[in-house]
Design a protein around this motif. Sequence first.
Motif, PDB file in Angstrom:
ATOM      1  N   GLY A   2       5.622   0.768   3.090  1.00 13.20           N
ATOM      2  CA  GLY A   2       5.601  -0.580   3.376  1.00 13.20           C
ATOM      3  C   GLY A   2       6.840  -1.276   3.098  1.00 13.20           C
ATOM      4  O   GLY A   2       7.003  -2.329   3.722  1.00 13.20           O
ATOM      5  N   PHE A   6       8.352  -3.655   5.876  1.00 12.27           N
ATOM      6  CA  PHE A   6       8.900  -5.187   5.446  1.00 12.27           C
ATOM      7  C   PHE A   6      10.330  -5.472   5.775  1.00 12.27           C
ATOM      8  O   PHE A   6      10.655  -6.647   6.093  1.00 12.27           O
ATOM      9  N   ALA A  32       2.954  -6.373   4.743  1.00 20.01           N
ATOM     10  CA  ALA A  32       3.566  -5.220   4.164  1.00 20.01           C
ATOM     11  C   ALA A  32       3.767  -5.778   2.406  1.00 20.01           C
ATOM     12  O   ALA A  32       3.636  -4.852   1.938  1.00 20.01           O
ATOM     13  N   PHE A  35       0.743  -4.943   0.457  1.00 24.00           N
ATOM     14  CA  PHE A  35       0.492  -3.611   0.199  1.00 24.00           C
ATOM     15  C   PHE A  35       1.459  -3.151  -0.880  1.00 24.00           C
ATOM     16  O   PHE A  35       1.307  -2.034  -1.430  1.00 24.00           O
ATOM     17  N   MET A  36       2.599  -3.789  -0.840  1.00 17.31           N
ATOM     18  CA  MET A  36       3.763  -3.246  -1.863  1.00 17.31           C
ATOM     19  C   MET A  36       3.294  -3.828  -3.225  1.00 17.31           C
ATOM     20  O   MET A  36       4.006  -3.208  -4.499  1.00 17.31           O
TER      21      MET A  36
END
Length: 76
Positions: A2, A6, A32, A35-36
């Motif tokens: 991710g 990003f 992204a 997701f992080m």
Amino acid sequence: MGLVVFLAFSGLGGLATERWTLLVARFVTGVAAAFMTPAGLALATGAFPRGRNAPGPWAYTPASARAASRRSASRR
């Protein structure tokens, strides 16, 4: 993974010359970041012991966001 996506799309957004390129880059960067987020929260949760003082970092986060939004609103 991710973080790589990003960073790559953040750079692409910075170099964008067309509006659609910037829009796609911002969208993918946001996905992204989403997701992080759980990984970052897991690190923060593990860094502080459970107990009465544990909510301290969580109380600071909204307060800093509010201060930042007030600062940017005052510049308009």
